[in-house]
Structures are given as C-alpha cells and as structure tokens.
Design a protein around this motif. Structure first.
Motif, short mmCIF file in Angstrom:
data_model
loop_
_atom_site.label_atom_id
_atom_site.label_comp_id
_atom_site.label_asym_id
_atom_site.label_seq_id
_atom_site.Cartn_x
_atom_site.Cartn_y
_atom_site.Cartn_z
N LYS A 92 -5.22 51.98 100.50
CA LYS A 92 -3.95 51.36 100.14
C LYS A 92 -4.13 49.85 100.23
O LYS A 92 -4.88 49.36 101.08
N VAL A 93 -3.46 49.14 99.37
CA VAL A 93 -3.51 47.68 99.40
C VAL A 93 -3.18 47.21 100.82
O VAL A 93 -2.31 47.78 101.48
N ASP A 94 -3.88 46.22 101.28
CA ASP A 94 -3.74 45.61 102.61
C ASP A 94 -4.44 46.37 103.73
O ASP A 94 -4.32 45.98 104.87
N ASP A 95 -5.18 47.43 103.42
CA ASP A 95 -5.97 48.10 104.45
C ASP A 95 -6.99 47.12 105.05
O ASP A 95 -7.39 46.15 104.40
N TYR A 96 -7.42 47.44 106.27
CA TYR A 96 -8.42 46.65 106.97
C TYR A 96 -9.72 47.44 107.02
O TYR A 96 -9.75 48.56 107.54
N LEU A 97 -10.78 46.88 106.46
CA LEU A 97 -12.10 47.51 106.41
C LEU A 97 -12.99 46.77 107.39
O LEU A 97 -13.29 45.59 107.20
N ILE A 98 -13.41 47.46 108.43
CA ILE A 98 -14.09 46.82 109.56
C ILE A 98 -15.59 47.13 109.53
O ILE A 98 -15.99 48.29 109.46
N PHE A 99 -16.39 46.07 109.61
CA PHE A 99 -17.85 46.16 109.58
C PHE A 99 -18.40 45.50 110.84
O PHE A 99 -17.89 44.49 111.30
N GLY A 100 -19.50 46.04 111.35
CA GLY A 100 -20.11 45.51 112.57
C GLY A 100 -21.20 44.50 112.30
O GLY A 100 -21.45 44.09 111.17
N ARG A 101 -21.87 44.14 113.38
CA ARG A 101 -22.97 43.18 113.31
C ARG A 101 -24.11 43.74 112.48
O ARG A 101 -24.32 44.95 112.41
N GLU A 102 -24.87 42.85 111.89
CA GLU A 102 -25.94 43.24 110.99
C GLU A 102 -26.95 44.17 111.66
O GLU A 102 -27.37 45.16 111.05
#
Length: 152
Positions: A92-102
């Motif tokens: 959905k628009v405005d979702d938060y997609l969280i990614f970690g350290r490389e």
C-alpha cells in the motif's frame, strides 16, 4: 509513494544510489543512526550531487526512535531466510520497507519481535553473499510501485 528505511547503512555509495531511486519514485528515505559516514561525505555527495536536494530524507537517531515515529504504520522487513518473498506482500502507498546493514543485515532481536513482517528476495546459494543493498531496495520498491499502478 513508499518509505525506504536503512538501518545503520555502511556504504555511502549505496545510500547515494538508493537516494536517487527514492527521488525518481517519489519515496522518502529514512536513515537510522549510527551510520559510518557523514552525509557530507564526498562519495555520498558525488553519488547524489544533482538530486540530493530533491530527496525527502528523515534521519532517526536510533531504532527505538524510528519505531516511535512509525507506531502503527505498515512495516515490512526485507531480510534473507524468510519462507515468504516480497511478492507475497500486498503493498500500500506509504508502507515502510526496512533494510539492514550491508554485511550484518537486521539484528536478530528486532526480527524476533516482528516475525510476521519478514520477507526475502529469492536468490540461489551459488555464493554466500546477498544482492547489493541498492539493488535489493530497487527490486522490492518497484514491486510495490507495480502493485499500485506505478505513478497513476
């Protein structure tokens, strides 16, 4: 459109590439401290020199500050090892997609607290490394855009 969240990113080049993707997709970039570079870092500025001022950027001083900021928002963790893929998300628009350290990814404690929100990008096991962070962000973000008719 979406919110891209980087927990303690380590490489300014990745942040520069991701910031360009965020500008081109009208997405907001959230950086969670600590990160190992200064935002005025020459590499970061070089990667984003002609669009850095157009970036919607939010900096959070800690993971706890970030979660206070998002409270009841829709969040997804993108991390290796999940049985579910990013294609299983109904974006959905405005979702938060969280990614970690490389190198280290997302802290296990944080993943344990959000088990139902973890999704992976399918990959072979030919090498023991994941995709580049900037590539991973682009893959997942563009699936979200596709599901929401891109910019219509």
């Amino acid at each position: 459109m979406f919110n891209i969240v980087l927990i303690s990113p380590q490489h300014p080049g990745n942040v520069g590439n991701i910031s360009r993707t965020c500008v081109q997709t009208d997405s907001t970039l959230h950086l969670i401290r600590p990160f190992k570079f200064d935002l005025s870092n020459k590499s970061l500025r070089k990667a984003g020199i002609d669009y850095w001022d157009d970036l919607k950027l939010v900096i959070h001083n800690s993971v706890d500050d970030f979660f206070e900021y998002v409270k009841d928002k829709n969040i997804y963790f993108i991390e290796t090892g999940s049985n579910r893929t990013y294609c299983d998300i109904c974006f959905k628009v405005d979702d938060y997609l969280i990614f970690g350290r490389e190198k280290e990814g997302i802290d296990q404690k944080l993943l344990d607290e959000h088990k139902d929100k973890i999704f992976s990008i399918p990959m072979t096991n030919k090498i023991d490394r994941s995709l580049n962070l900037a590539n991973s962000v682009a893959i997942v973000l563009y699936e979200g855009l596709r599901q929401n008719n891109f910019f219509k």
